[in-house]
Write a protein that holds these residues in place. Structure first.
Motif, PDB file in Angstrom:
ATOM      1  N   THR A 182      -1.726   7.965  -5.944  1.00  0.00           N
ATOM      2  CA  THR A 182      -2.599   7.520  -4.866  1.00  0.00           C
ATOM      3  C   THR A 182      -3.337   8.694  -4.240  1.00  0.00           C
ATOM      4  O   THR A 182      -4.538   8.610  -3.953  1.00  0.00           O
ATOM      5  CB  THR A 182      -1.775   6.783  -3.796  1.00  0.00           C
ATOM      6  N   THR A 234       0.844  -1.196   0.000  1.00  0.00           N
ATOM      7  CA  THR A 234       0.000   0.000   0.000  1.00  0.00           C
ATOM      8  C   THR A 234       0.876   1.242   0.000  1.00  0.00           C
ATOM      9  O   THR A 234       1.770   1.382   0.841  1.00  0.00           O
ATOM     10  CB  THR A 234      -0.926   0.022   1.231  1.00  0.00           C
ATOM     11  N   SER A 250       1.773   4.781   0.883  1.00  0.00           N
ATOM     12  CA  SER A 250       1.405   5.717   1.945  1.00  0.00           C
ATOM     13  C   SER A 250       1.324   7.133   1.396  1.00  0.00           C
ATOM     14  O   SER A 250       2.124   7.537   0.559  1.00  0.00           O
ATOM     15  CB  SER A 250       2.447   5.655   3.068  1.00  0.00           C
ATOM     16  N   THR A 251       0.327   7.873   1.863  1.00  0.00           N
ATOM     17  CA  THR A 251       0.229   9.292   1.511  1.00  0.00           C
ATOM     18  C   THR A 251       0.627  10.172   2.690  1.00  0.00           C
ATOM     19  O   THR A 251       0.314  11.363   2.704  1.00  0.00           O
ATOM     20  CB  THR A 251      -1.205   9.635   1.059  1.00  0.00           C
ATOM     21  N   ASP A 252       1.323   9.575   3.650  1.00  0.00           N
ATOM     22  CA  ASP A 252       1.834  10.353   4.779  1.00  0.00           C
ATOM     23  C   ASP A 252       3.043  11.167   4.335  1.00  0.00           C
ATOM     24  O   ASP A 252       3.869  10.701   3.550  1.00  0.00           O
ATOM     25  CB  ASP A 252       2.217   9.417   5.923  1.00  0.00           C
ATOM     26  N   ALA A 302       6.723   9.857   4.355  1.00  0.00           N
ATOM     27  CA  ALA A 302       7.195   8.887   3.362  1.00  0.00           C
ATOM     28  C   ALA A 302       7.809   9.557   2.141  1.00  0.00           C
ATOM     29  O   ALA A 302       8.456   8.885   1.330  1.00  0.00           O
ATOM     30  CB  ALA A 302       6.037   7.986   2.929  1.00  0.00           C
TER      31      ALA A 302
END
Length: 579
Positions: free
Chosen positions: A229, A51, A53-55, A58
Protein backbone atom coordinates in the motif's frame (compact mmCIF):
# COMPACT_ATOMS: atom_id res chain seq x y z
CA UNK A 1 34.73 -21.07 18.60
CA UNK A 2 32.03 -23.25 20.14
CA UNK A 3 33.46 -25.44 22.90
CA UNK A 4 32.28 -29.02 23.40
CA UNK A 5 30.27 -29.74 26.50
CA UNK A 6 32.94 -31.55 28.48
CA UNK A 7 32.45 -32.30 32.19
CA UNK A 8 34.45 -29.18 32.94
CA UNK A 9 31.91 -26.81 31.42
CA UNK A 10 28.74 -28.89 31.35
CA UNK A 11 26.00 -28.11 33.85
CA UNK A 12 25.74 -31.07 36.19
CA UNK A 13 24.78 -31.88 39.72
CA UNK A 14 23.30 -28.84 41.46
CA UNK A 15 21.14 -26.70 39.20
CA UNK A 16 22.78 -23.29 38.76
CA UNK A 17 20.06 -21.01 37.46
CA UNK A 18 21.26 -18.02 35.48
CA UNK A 19 19.71 -14.89 34.05
CA UNK A 20 19.81 -16.54 30.64
CA UNK A 21 17.40 -19.22 31.90
CA UNK A 22 14.98 -16.65 33.26
CA UNK A 23 15.17 -14.73 29.99
CA UNK A 24 14.65 -17.96 28.00
CA UNK A 25 11.55 -18.97 29.99
CA UNK A 26 10.14 -15.44 29.68
CA UNK A 27 10.77 -15.44 25.93
CA UNK A 28 9.03 -18.81 25.46
CA UNK A 29 5.98 -17.74 27.50
CA UNK A 30 5.79 -14.41 25.67
CA UNK A 31 6.04 -16.14 22.30
CA UNK A 32 3.19 -18.53 23.16
CA UNK A 33 0.98 -15.66 24.35
CA UNK A 34 1.75 -13.62 21.23
CA UNK A 35 0.94 -16.57 18.94
CA UNK A 36 -2.37 -17.29 20.70
CA UNK A 37 -3.44 -13.63 20.67
CA UNK A 38 -2.47 -13.16 17.04
CA UNK A 39 -4.15 -16.40 15.93
CA UNK A 40 -7.40 -15.31 17.62
CA UNK A 41 -7.71 -12.53 15.05
CA UNK A 42 -7.97 -15.10 12.23
CA UNK A 43 -11.52 -15.99 13.32
CA UNK A 44 -13.00 -12.55 12.64
CA UNK A 45 -15.37 -11.59 9.83
CA UNK A 46 -13.85 -10.81 6.45
CA UNK A 47 -14.36 -7.22 5.27
CA UNK A 48 -13.62 -6.80 1.55
CA UNK A 49 -13.66 -3.01 2.05
CA UNK A 50 -10.89 -3.20 4.65
CA UNK A 51 -8.31 -0.44 4.21
CA UNK A 52 -4.66 -1.08 4.98
CA UNK A 53 -3.29 1.61 7.23
CA UNK A 54 0.12 3.09 6.50
CA UNK A 55 0.34 4.62 9.96
CA UNK A 56 3.47 3.61 11.86
CA UNK A 57 1.42 2.53 14.90
CA UNK A 58 -0.11 -0.31 12.86
CA UNK A 59 3.28 -1.93 12.16
CA UNK A 60 3.63 -4.09 15.33
CA UNK A 61 0.26 -5.80 14.85
CA UNK A 62 0.76 -6.22 11.12
CA UNK A 63 4.21 -7.71 11.68
CA UNK A 64 2.88 -10.24 14.20
CA UNK A 65 0.19 -11.40 11.75
CA UNK A 66 2.71 -11.80 8.94
CA UNK A 67 5.14 -13.74 11.15
CA UNK A 68 2.38 -16.14 12.17
CA UNK A 69 1.45 -16.79 8.53
CA UNK A 70 5.10 -17.31 7.63
CA UNK A 71 5.66 -19.67 10.56
CA UNK A 72 2.64 -21.81 9.77
CA UNK A 73 3.60 -21.98 6.08
CA UNK A 74 7.16 -23.00 6.94
CA UNK A 75 6.17 -25.86 9.24
CA UNK A 76 3.69 -27.14 6.66
CA UNK A 77 6.50 -26.92 4.08
CA UNK A 78 8.90 -28.85 6.31
CA UNK A 79 6.38 -31.64 6.92
CA UNK A 80 5.53 -31.82 3.22
CA UNK A 81 9.24 -31.95 2.34
CA UNK A 82 10.04 -34.86 4.64
CA UNK A 83 7.05 -36.94 3.53
CA UNK A 84 7.14 -36.14 -0.19
CA UNK A 85 10.90 -36.42 -0.78
CA UNK A 86 11.22 -39.54 1.39
CA UNK A 87 8.33 -41.25 -0.42
CA UNK A 88 9.92 -40.52 -3.80
CA UNK A 89 13.27 -41.83 -2.53
CA UNK A 90 11.98 -45.06 -1.01
CA UNK A 91 9.52 -46.18 -3.69
CA UNK A 92 10.33 -46.36 -7.39
CA UNK A 93 6.62 -46.33 -8.23
CA UNK A 94 6.14 -43.12 -6.23
CA UNK A 95 9.32 -41.62 -7.70
CA UNK A 96 8.04 -42.00 -11.28
CA UNK A 97 4.96 -39.96 -10.36
CA UNK A 98 6.04 -37.60 -7.58
CA UNK A 99 9.22 -36.16 -9.12
CA UNK A 100 7.63 -35.19 -12.48
CA UNK A 101 4.65 -33.87 -10.49
CA UNK A 102 7.03 -31.79 -8.40
CA UNK A 103 8.42 -30.26 -11.60
CA UNK A 104 4.89 -29.25 -12.58
CA UNK A 105 3.92 -27.90 -9.17
CA UNK A 106 7.02 -25.74 -8.75
CA UNK A 107 6.53 -24.32 -12.24
CA UNK A 108 3.04 -22.95 -11.54
CA UNK A 109 3.23 -19.27 -10.50
CA UNK A 110 1.80 -18.16 -7.18
CA UNK A 111 -0.78 -15.90 -8.84
CA UNK A 112 -2.10 -18.85 -10.83
CA UNK A 113 -3.03 -20.57 -7.57
CA UNK A 114 -4.88 -17.50 -6.31
CA UNK A 115 -8.27 -17.74 -8.02
CA UNK A 116 -8.95 -21.42 -7.32
CA UNK A 117 -7.56 -21.42 -3.77
CA UNK A 118 -9.25 -18.20 -2.67
CA UNK A 119 -12.65 -18.94 -4.22
CA UNK A 120 -12.67 -22.49 -2.84
CA UNK A 121 -11.82 -21.40 0.70
CA UNK A 122 -14.26 -18.49 0.63
CA UNK A 123 -16.99 -20.97 -0.25
CA UNK A 124 -15.95 -23.17 2.68
CA UNK A 125 -15.86 -20.22 5.11
CA UNK A 126 -18.38 -17.71 3.73
CA UNK A 127 -17.94 -14.25 5.18
CA UNK A 128 -15.14 -15.41 7.50
CA UNK A 129 -11.59 -14.14 7.45
CA UNK A 130 -10.21 -17.59 8.24
CA UNK A 131 -10.79 -18.66 4.61
CA UNK A 132 -8.59 -15.88 3.20
CA UNK A 133 -6.03 -16.49 5.97
CA UNK A 134 -5.77 -20.18 5.08
CA UNK A 135 -5.46 -19.21 1.42
CA UNK A 136 -2.58 -16.84 2.19
CA UNK A 137 -0.77 -19.52 4.23
CA UNK A 138 -1.20 -22.06 1.42
CA UNK A 139 0.12 -19.57 -1.14
CA UNK A 140 3.17 -18.76 1.02
CA UNK A 141 3.61 -22.55 1.34
CA UNK A 142 3.75 -22.87 -2.46
CA UNK A 143 6.57 -20.31 -2.53
CA UNK A 144 8.54 -22.14 0.17
CA UNK A 145 8.32 -25.86 -0.21
CA UNK A 146 9.64 -26.81 -3.66
CA UNK A 147 13.33 -26.02 -3.19
CA UNK A 148 13.31 -27.70 0.25
CA UNK A 149 11.80 -30.83 -1.30
CA UNK A 150 14.30 -30.91 -4.15
CA UNK A 151 17.17 -30.39 -1.69
CA UNK A 152 16.13 -33.21 0.66
CA UNK A 153 15.53 -35.59 -2.24
CA UNK A 154 18.96 -34.76 -3.68
CA UNK A 155 20.56 -35.34 -0.26
CA UNK A 156 18.87 -38.74 0.09
CA UNK A 157 19.99 -39.81 -3.38
CA UNK A 158 23.57 -38.69 -2.62
CA UNK A 159 24.10 -40.78 0.53
CA UNK A 160 27.46 -42.59 0.15
CA UNK A 161 27.08 -46.26 -0.76
CA UNK A 162 29.37 -47.27 2.11
CA UNK A 163 26.92 -45.85 4.64
CA UNK A 164 24.00 -47.62 2.97
CA UNK A 165 25.96 -50.85 3.11
CA UNK A 166 26.73 -50.27 6.79
CA UNK A 167 23.02 -49.80 7.53
CA UNK A 168 22.34 -53.22 6.03
CA UNK A 169 25.25 -54.84 7.87
CA UNK A 170 23.93 -53.50 11.17
CA UNK A 171 20.39 -54.58 10.18
CA UNK A 172 18.79 -51.18 10.73
CA UNK A 173 15.07 -51.23 10.19
CA UNK A 174 13.04 -48.58 8.33
CA UNK A 175 12.81 -46.13 11.24
CA UNK A 176 16.39 -46.58 12.46
CA UNK A 177 17.77 -46.01 8.98
CA UNK A 178 15.70 -42.83 8.53
CA UNK A 179 16.56 -41.39 11.95
CA UNK A 180 20.27 -42.25 12.04
CA UNK A 181 21.28 -41.99 8.37
CA UNK A 182 18.78 -40.53 5.92
CA UNK A 183 17.49 -37.54 7.89
CA UNK A 184 20.97 -36.46 9.09
CA UNK A 185 22.27 -36.63 5.51
CA UNK A 186 19.88 -33.88 4.47
CA UNK A 187 20.11 -31.59 7.49
CA UNK A 188 22.69 -29.13 6.10
CA UNK A 189 20.82 -28.75 2.81
CA UNK A 190 17.49 -28.46 4.62
CA UNK A 191 18.76 -25.69 6.91
CA UNK A 192 20.18 -23.57 4.09
CA UNK A 193 17.16 -24.17 1.86
CA UNK A 194 14.92 -23.26 4.78
CA UNK A 195 16.67 -19.90 4.86
CA UNK A 196 15.97 -19.56 1.14
CA UNK A 197 12.39 -20.76 1.51
CA UNK A 198 11.56 -18.16 4.14
CA UNK A 199 13.26 -15.55 1.95
CA UNK A 200 11.06 -16.70 -0.94
CA UNK A 201 8.00 -16.30 1.27
CA UNK A 202 8.97 -12.71 2.06
CA UNK A 203 9.58 -12.05 -1.65
CA UNK A 204 5.94 -12.75 -2.65
CA UNK A 205 4.44 -11.40 0.57
CA UNK A 206 3.00 -8.25 -0.99
CA UNK A 207 1.31 -10.17 -3.81
CA UNK A 208 -0.17 -12.65 -1.31
CA UNK A 209 -1.44 -10.25 1.38
CA UNK A 210 -2.93 -7.74 -1.05
CA UNK A 211 -4.22 -8.82 -4.45
CA UNK A 212 -7.04 -8.22 -6.93
CA UNK A 213 -9.22 -10.93 -8.44
CA UNK A 214 -11.56 -9.64 -11.10
CA UNK A 215 -13.42 -6.68 -9.60
CA UNK A 216 -12.77 -7.77 -6.01
CA UNK A 217 -9.93 -6.76 -3.74
CA UNK A 218 -8.62 -9.17 -1.11
CA UNK A 219 -6.57 -7.47 1.57
CA UNK A 220 -5.17 -8.91 4.79
CA UNK A 221 -3.47 -6.81 7.44
CA UNK A 222 0.24 -7.58 7.42
CA UNK A 223 3.70 -6.25 6.77
CA UNK A 224 3.51 -7.17 3.08
CA UNK A 225 0.22 -5.36 2.49
CA UNK A 226 1.60 -2.37 4.46
CA UNK A 227 4.61 -2.13 2.14
CA UNK A 228 2.47 -2.74 -0.94
CA UNK A 229 0.00 0.00 0.00
CA UNK A 230 2.82 2.41 0.84
CA UNK A 231 4.55 1.67 -2.48
CA UNK A 232 1.33 2.15 -4.43
CA UNK A 233 0.74 5.51 -2.72
CA UNK A 234 4.35 6.56 -3.17
CA UNK A 235 4.57 7.08 0.61
CA UNK A 236 8.33 6.87 1.01
CA UNK A 237 8.18 7.53 4.75
CA UNK A 238 5.97 4.49 5.28
CA UNK A 239 8.16 2.45 2.92
CA UNK A 240 11.21 3.43 4.98
CA UNK A 241 9.58 2.46 8.29
CA UNK A 242 8.18 -0.77 6.88
CA UNK A 243 11.56 -1.65 5.40
CA UNK A 244 13.28 -0.94 8.72
CA UNK A 245 10.88 -3.26 10.55
CA UNK A 246 11.28 -5.97 7.90
CA UNK A 247 15.07 -5.78 8.08
CA UNK A 248 14.96 -5.89 11.89
CA UNK A 249 12.74 -9.00 11.74
CA UNK A 250 15.07 -10.70 9.24
CA UNK A 251 18.15 -9.94 11.36
CA UNK A 252 16.41 -11.19 14.51
CA UNK A 253 15.35 -14.44 12.79
CA UNK A 254 18.89 -14.88 11.52
CA UNK A 255 20.40 -14.40 14.99
CA UNK A 256 17.90 -16.42 17.02
CA UNK A 257 16.92 -19.14 14.52
CA UNK A 258 19.18 -19.62 11.50
CA UNK A 259 22.61 -19.13 13.10
CA UNK A 260 21.88 -21.65 15.88
CA UNK A 261 20.54 -24.14 13.31
CA UNK A 262 23.56 -23.68 11.01
CA UNK A 263 25.96 -24.19 13.93
CA UNK A 264 23.97 -27.23 15.13
CA UNK A 265 23.90 -28.75 11.62
CA UNK A 266 27.71 -28.72 11.48
CA UNK A 267 27.79 -31.98 13.46
CA UNK A 268 26.14 -33.82 10.54
CA UNK A 269 28.98 -33.08 8.12
CA UNK A 270 30.80 -36.17 6.80
CA UNK A 271 34.46 -35.65 7.62
CA UNK A 272 37.38 -37.51 9.17
CA UNK A 273 39.17 -34.38 10.43
CA UNK A 274 37.46 -31.77 12.59
CA UNK A 275 37.28 -28.38 10.95
CA UNK A 276 39.25 -25.57 12.57
CA UNK A 277 36.70 -22.89 11.74
CA UNK A 278 33.16 -23.92 12.55
CA UNK A 279 29.98 -21.79 12.66
CA UNK A 280 29.31 -20.33 16.09
CA UNK A 281 26.14 -19.22 17.83
CA UNK A 282 25.84 -17.62 21.25
CA UNK A 283 22.16 -18.60 21.34
CA UNK A 284 23.02 -22.27 20.72
CA UNK A 285 25.65 -22.17 23.49
CA UNK A 286 23.06 -20.77 25.92
CA UNK A 287 20.54 -23.45 24.96
CA UNK A 288 23.10 -26.24 25.36
CA UNK A 289 24.11 -25.04 28.82
CA UNK A 290 20.63 -24.17 30.07
CA UNK A 291 19.72 -26.11 33.26
CA UNK A 292 16.01 -25.69 32.60
CA UNK A 293 16.27 -27.20 29.12
CA UNK A 294 18.46 -30.00 30.47
CA UNK A 295 15.77 -30.86 33.04
CA UNK A 296 13.07 -30.86 30.34
CA UNK A 297 15.28 -32.97 28.10
CA UNK A 298 16.21 -35.55 30.76
CA UNK A 299 12.78 -35.90 32.34
CA UNK A 300 10.39 -35.39 29.41
CA UNK A 301 11.92 -35.41 25.93
CA UNK A 302 14.38 -38.29 26.29
CA UNK A 303 11.81 -40.67 27.87
CA UNK A 304 9.28 -39.76 25.18
CA UNK A 305 11.90 -40.30 22.48
CA UNK A 306 12.79 -43.73 23.90
CA UNK A 307 9.13 -44.74 23.96
CA UNK A 308 8.67 -43.50 20.38
CA UNK A 309 11.83 -45.25 19.20
CA UNK A 310 10.85 -48.54 20.81
CA UNK A 311 7.35 -48.45 19.35
CA UNK A 312 8.62 -47.60 15.86
CA UNK A 313 11.33 -50.26 16.00
CA UNK A 314 8.66 -52.84 16.81
CA UNK A 315 6.36 -51.45 14.10
CA UNK A 316 9.00 -51.78 11.37
CA UNK A 317 10.79 -55.12 11.71
CA UNK A 318 14.19 -55.59 10.12
CA UNK A 319 12.75 -57.54 7.22
CA UNK A 320 11.06 -54.32 6.01
CA UNK A 321 14.45 -52.75 5.40
CA UNK A 322 15.31 -52.30 1.72
CA UNK A 323 17.53 -54.78 -0.03
CA UNK A 324 19.08 -52.55 -2.69
CA UNK A 325 21.09 -49.34 -2.69
CA UNK A 326 18.19 -47.19 -3.77
CA UNK A 327 16.05 -48.19 -0.82
CA UNK A 328 13.05 -49.34 -2.83
CA UNK A 329 10.00 -49.88 -0.66
CA UNK A 330 7.59 -52.27 -2.37
CA UNK A 331 4.00 -51.37 -1.67
CA UNK A 332 1.19 -53.95 -1.76
CA UNK A 333 -0.21 -54.52 -5.23
CA UNK A 334 -3.69 -53.26 -4.29
CA UNK A 335 -2.26 -50.07 -2.78
CA UNK A 336 -0.17 -49.48 -5.90
CA UNK A 337 -3.25 -49.96 -8.08
CA UNK A 338 -5.36 -47.57 -5.98
CA UNK A 339 -2.59 -44.96 -6.00
CA UNK A 340 -2.00 -45.08 -9.75
CA UNK A 341 -5.66 -45.32 -10.75
CA UNK A 342 -6.68 -42.50 -8.41
CA UNK A 343 -3.91 -40.27 -9.75
CA UNK A 344 -4.93 -41.12 -13.34
CA UNK A 345 -8.58 -40.24 -12.70
CA UNK A 346 -7.61 -36.87 -11.21
CA UNK A 347 -5.39 -36.09 -14.22
CA UNK A 348 -8.11 -37.07 -16.72
CA UNK A 349 -10.77 -35.03 -14.91
CA UNK A 350 -8.49 -31.98 -14.68
CA UNK A 351 -7.53 -32.26 -18.36
CA UNK A 352 -11.19 -32.41 -19.45
CA UNK A 353 -12.12 -29.36 -17.35
CA UNK A 354 -9.11 -27.46 -18.70
CA UNK A 355 -10.04 -28.24 -22.31
CA UNK A 356 -13.57 -26.95 -21.73
CA UNK A 357 -12.15 -23.69 -20.37
CA UNK A 358 -9.56 -23.27 -23.13
CA UNK A 359 -12.19 -23.65 -25.87
CA UNK A 360 -13.24 -20.03 -25.30
CA UNK A 361 -9.84 -18.63 -26.35
CA UNK A 362 -9.26 -17.25 -29.83
CA UNK A 363 -6.16 -17.36 -32.03
CA UNK A 364 -5.18 -13.82 -30.95
CA UNK A 365 -5.07 -14.95 -27.32
CA UNK A 366 -2.80 -17.88 -28.18
CA UNK A 367 -0.52 -15.58 -30.19
CA UNK A 368 -0.23 -13.31 -27.16
CA UNK A 369 0.66 -16.28 -24.94
CA UNK A 370 3.26 -17.74 -27.34
CA UNK A 371 4.90 -14.39 -28.04
CA UNK A 372 5.01 -13.61 -24.34
CA UNK A 373 6.57 -17.02 -23.62
CA UNK A 374 9.43 -16.27 -26.04
CA UNK A 375 10.22 -12.89 -24.43
CA UNK A 376 10.03 -14.25 -20.88
CA UNK A 377 12.18 -17.29 -21.79
CA UNK A 378 14.92 -14.97 -23.07
CA UNK A 379 14.79 -12.94 -19.84
CA UNK A 380 14.95 -16.15 -17.75
CA UNK A 381 18.09 -17.31 -19.61
CA UNK A 382 19.81 -13.94 -19.20
CA UNK A 383 18.85 -13.73 -15.52
CA UNK A 384 20.16 -17.26 -14.89
CA UNK A 385 23.51 -16.63 -16.59
CA UNK A 386 24.05 -13.33 -14.77
CA UNK A 387 23.11 -14.99 -11.47
CA UNK A 388 25.59 -17.84 -11.96
CA UNK A 389 28.46 -15.41 -12.59
CA UNK A 390 28.45 -14.10 -9.03
CA UNK A 391 26.56 -16.63 -6.88
CA UNK A 392 29.01 -19.53 -7.36
CA UNK A 393 32.21 -17.76 -6.17
CA UNK A 394 30.40 -15.83 -3.43
CA UNK A 395 28.52 -18.94 -2.23
CA UNK A 396 31.74 -20.97 -2.00
CA UNK A 397 33.46 -18.14 -0.11
CA UNK A 398 30.62 -17.92 2.43
CA UNK A 399 30.32 -21.69 2.80
CA UNK A 400 34.05 -22.26 3.38
CA UNK A 401 34.76 -19.26 5.62
CA UNK A 402 32.63 -19.08 8.80
CA UNK A 403 34.07 -15.66 9.70
CA UNK A 404 33.00 -14.29 6.35
CA UNK A 405 29.65 -16.07 6.73
CA UNK A 406 28.98 -14.29 10.03
CA UNK A 407 29.28 -10.95 8.25
CA UNK A 408 27.69 -11.72 4.88
CA UNK A 409 24.98 -14.21 5.86
CA UNK A 410 22.63 -11.62 7.48
CA UNK A 411 23.21 -9.24 4.57
CA UNK A 412 22.43 -11.96 2.02
CA UNK A 413 19.30 -12.96 3.92
CA UNK A 414 18.11 -9.36 4.04
CA UNK A 415 18.69 -8.93 0.31
CA UNK A 416 17.01 -12.28 -0.47
CA UNK A 417 14.06 -11.69 1.84
CA UNK A 418 13.19 -8.12 1.02
CA UNK A 419 10.07 -8.02 -1.21
CA UNK A 420 11.24 -6.67 -4.54
CA UNK A 421 7.84 -5.13 -5.20
CA UNK A 422 8.44 -2.73 -2.30
CA UNK A 423 11.52 -1.46 -4.16
CA UNK A 424 9.62 -0.87 -7.39
CA UNK A 425 8.96 2.86 -6.77
CA UNK A 426 12.71 3.48 -6.60
CA UNK A 427 13.57 1.00 -9.35
CA UNK A 428 10.92 2.31 -11.71
CA UNK A 429 12.32 5.81 -11.47
CA UNK A 430 15.72 4.44 -12.50
CA UNK A 431 14.33 2.07 -15.15
CA UNK A 432 12.32 4.82 -16.80
CA UNK A 433 15.60 6.52 -17.68
CA UNK A 434 17.09 3.35 -19.19
CA UNK A 435 16.96 2.43 -22.84
CA UNK A 436 14.26 -0.19 -23.10
CA UNK A 437 12.74 0.67 -19.72
CA UNK A 438 10.93 -2.21 -18.05
CA UNK A 439 11.49 -4.48 -21.07
CA UNK A 440 15.17 -4.73 -20.07
CA UNK A 441 14.87 -3.68 -16.43
CA UNK A 442 12.54 -6.60 -15.71
CA UNK A 443 15.61 -8.87 -16.03
CA UNK A 444 17.12 -7.12 -13.01
CA UNK A 445 13.83 -7.48 -11.15
CA UNK A 446 13.65 -11.15 -12.17
CA UNK A 447 17.16 -11.80 -10.82
CA UNK A 448 15.93 -10.76 -7.38
CA UNK A 449 13.67 -13.81 -7.42
CA UNK A 450 16.11 -16.34 -8.87
CA UNK A 451 19.74 -15.80 -7.84
CA UNK A 452 19.21 -16.56 -4.17
CA UNK A 453 18.16 -20.16 -4.87
CA UNK A 454 21.55 -20.78 -6.47
CA UNK A 455 23.48 -18.89 -3.80
CA UNK A 456 22.03 -20.72 -0.80
CA UNK A 457 22.43 -24.13 -2.42
CA UNK A 458 26.05 -23.35 -3.29
CA UNK A 459 26.64 -22.25 0.31
CA UNK A 460 25.18 -25.55 1.56
CA UNK A 461 27.33 -27.51 -0.90
CA UNK A 462 30.51 -25.66 0.04
CA UNK A 463 29.80 -26.08 3.74
CA UNK A 464 29.31 -29.83 3.30
CA UNK A 465 32.77 -30.37 1.74
CA UNK A 466 34.72 -32.49 4.28
CA UNK A 467 37.56 -30.60 5.90
CA UNK A 468 39.97 -33.50 5.34
CA UNK A 469 39.52 -33.12 1.56
CA UNK A 470 40.36 -29.44 1.78
CA UNK A 471 43.38 -30.32 3.92
CA UNK A 472 44.48 -32.85 1.29
CA UNK A 473 44.24 -30.16 -1.39
CA UNK A 474 46.59 -27.96 0.63
CA UNK A 475 48.96 -30.85 1.33
CA UNK A 476 49.26 -31.64 -2.38
CA UNK A 477 49.74 -27.91 -3.10
CA UNK A 478 46.96 -27.69 -5.66
CA UNK A 479 46.64 -24.33 -7.33
CA UNK A 480 43.45 -22.30 -7.04
CA UNK A 481 42.30 -23.46 -10.49
CA UNK A 482 43.08 -27.10 -9.66
CA UNK A 483 41.19 -26.89 -6.35
CA UNK A 484 38.13 -25.56 -8.14
CA UNK A 485 38.34 -28.11 -10.98
CA UNK A 486 39.22 -31.21 -8.93
CA UNK A 487 37.46 -30.60 -5.60
CA UNK A 488 35.15 -27.61 -5.24
CA UNK A 489 33.09 -27.76 -8.45
CA UNK A 490 32.55 -31.57 -8.30
CA UNK A 491 31.63 -31.30 -4.60
CA UNK A 492 29.06 -28.53 -5.07
CA UNK A 493 27.77 -29.81 -8.43
CA UNK A 494 24.72 -31.72 -7.02
CA UNK A 495 23.76 -28.69 -4.93
CA UNK A 496 24.33 -26.35 -7.87
CA UNK A 497 21.99 -28.33 -10.13
CA UNK A 498 19.36 -28.38 -7.39
CA UNK A 499 19.72 -24.63 -7.06
CA UNK A 500 19.45 -24.09 -10.82
CA UNK A 501 16.30 -26.23 -11.08
CA UNK A 502 14.55 -24.20 -8.39
CA UNK A 503 16.07 -20.94 -9.67
CA UNK A 504 14.61 -21.45 -13.14
CA UNK A 505 11.18 -22.04 -11.61
CA UNK A 506 11.74 -19.00 -9.40
CA UNK A 507 12.65 -16.85 -12.40
CA UNK A 508 9.46 -17.81 -14.23
CA UNK A 509 7.47 -17.12 -11.05
CA UNK A 510 9.21 -13.78 -10.54
CA UNK A 511 8.16 -12.73 -14.04
CA UNK A 512 4.59 -12.22 -12.81
CA UNK A 513 5.73 -9.34 -10.56
CA UNK A 514 8.61 -8.16 -12.78
CA UNK A 515 6.69 -7.69 -16.02
CA UNK A 516 3.50 -6.22 -14.55
CA UNK A 517 3.94 -3.39 -12.04
CA UNK A 518 1.32 -1.14 -10.45
CA UNK A 519 2.72 2.20 -9.31
CA UNK A 520 0.65 5.16 -8.09
CA UNK A 521 -2.48 3.85 -9.79
CA UNK A 522 -0.75 3.24 -13.12
CA UNK A 523 0.09 -0.16 -14.60
CA UNK A 524 3.42 -0.58 -16.36
CA UNK A 525 4.09 -3.76 -18.28
CA UNK A 526 6.81 -5.50 -20.26
CA UNK A 527 5.65 -7.91 -22.93
CA UNK A 528 5.94 -11.44 -21.56
CA UNK A 529 4.15 -14.42 -20.12
CA UNK A 530 4.34 -13.08 -16.57
CA UNK A 531 2.55 -9.90 -17.60
CA UNK A 532 -0.13 -11.98 -19.31
CA UNK A 533 -0.72 -14.02 -16.13
CA UNK A 534 -0.83 -10.91 -13.92
CA UNK A 535 -3.23 -9.11 -16.27
CA UNK A 536 -5.48 -12.20 -16.56
CA UNK A 537 -5.59 -12.51 -12.76
CA UNK A 538 -6.38 -8.83 -12.26
CA UNK A 539 -9.20 -8.90 -14.84
CA UNK A 540 -10.56 -12.33 -13.90
CA UNK A 541 -9.90 -13.82 -17.35
CA UNK A 542 -9.58 -17.42 -16.19
CA UNK A 543 -9.29 -18.92 -19.67
CA UNK A 544 -6.29 -16.76 -20.55
CA UNK A 545 -4.84 -17.37 -17.07
CA UNK A 546 -5.07 -21.14 -17.57
CA UNK A 547 -3.51 -20.96 -21.05
CA UNK A 548 -0.57 -18.83 -19.91
CA UNK A 549 -0.02 -20.95 -16.81
CA UNK A 550 -0.14 -24.17 -18.84
CA UNK A 551 2.41 -22.88 -21.34
CA UNK A 552 4.70 -21.69 -18.52
CA UNK A 553 4.47 -25.06 -16.77
CA UNK A 554 5.19 -26.95 -20.00
CA UNK A 555 8.27 -24.82 -20.66
CA UNK A 556 9.63 -25.32 -17.14
CA UNK A 557 8.93 -29.06 -17.10
CA UNK A 558 10.38 -29.58 -20.60
CA UNK A 559 13.56 -27.72 -19.64
CA UNK A 560 13.88 -29.75 -16.47
CA UNK A 561 13.34 -33.03 -18.32
CA UNK A 562 15.69 -32.34 -21.25
CA UNK A 563 18.43 -30.27 -19.60
CA UNK A 564 18.52 -30.20 -15.82
CA UNK A 565 17.39 -33.75 -15.03
CA UNK A 566 20.21 -35.37 -17.08
CA UNK A 567 22.66 -33.13 -15.24
CA UNK A 568 20.96 -34.06 -11.96
CA UNK A 569 21.43 -37.75 -12.79
CA UNK A 570 25.07 -37.05 -13.66
CA UNK A 571 25.52 -35.39 -10.28
CA UNK A 572 24.13 -38.45 -8.49
CA UNK A 573 26.16 -41.00 -10.49
CA UNK A 574 29.52 -39.28 -11.00
CA UNK A 575 29.89 -36.72 -8.24
CA UNK A 576 28.57 -38.65 -5.26
CA UNK A 577 30.78 -38.46 -2.20
CA UNK A 578 32.58 -41.74 -1.41
CA UNK A 579 34.09 -42.36 1.99
Amino acid sequence: MTRPLTPANKTQGRINWTWQDALLILAIVSLIVAIVRTASQFRGAFNPEFTISTDISALPGYTALTLLRMGLAYFFSLGFTLIYAYSAYRSRMAERILIPLLDILQSIPVLSFLPGVVLALLSLFPGRRIGVEIASVLLIFTGMTWNMTFSFYQSLCSIPQELLEASRVYRLNLWQRFWTLELPSGVIGLVWNSVMSVAGGWFFLIAIESFTLGNKDFRLPGLGSFLGTAANKGDFKAILWGSAVLIAVIVAIDYFVWRPLIAWAEKFKLEMVESENVPESWVLDVLRRSPSLRILSDRIFHPLQRVLDDSLVRSFPVRSAPVNAKGDLHLPGLLNWVFVSGFTLIVLWGTWEALLLLRTLGWADWQQVIKGAVFTALRVIVALLLSLLWTVPVGVAIGRNPRLARVLQPLVQIAASYPATALFPVLLLALSRMAGGLEIGSVALMMLGTMWYILFNVIAGAQSIPSDLMEAAWVYKLTLVQRWRILILPAIFPYLITGIITAVGGAWNASIVSEYVTFQGQVRTAEGLGATISHATATGNFSLLLAATTVMSLLVVTTNRLVWRPLYKLAQDKYQLLI
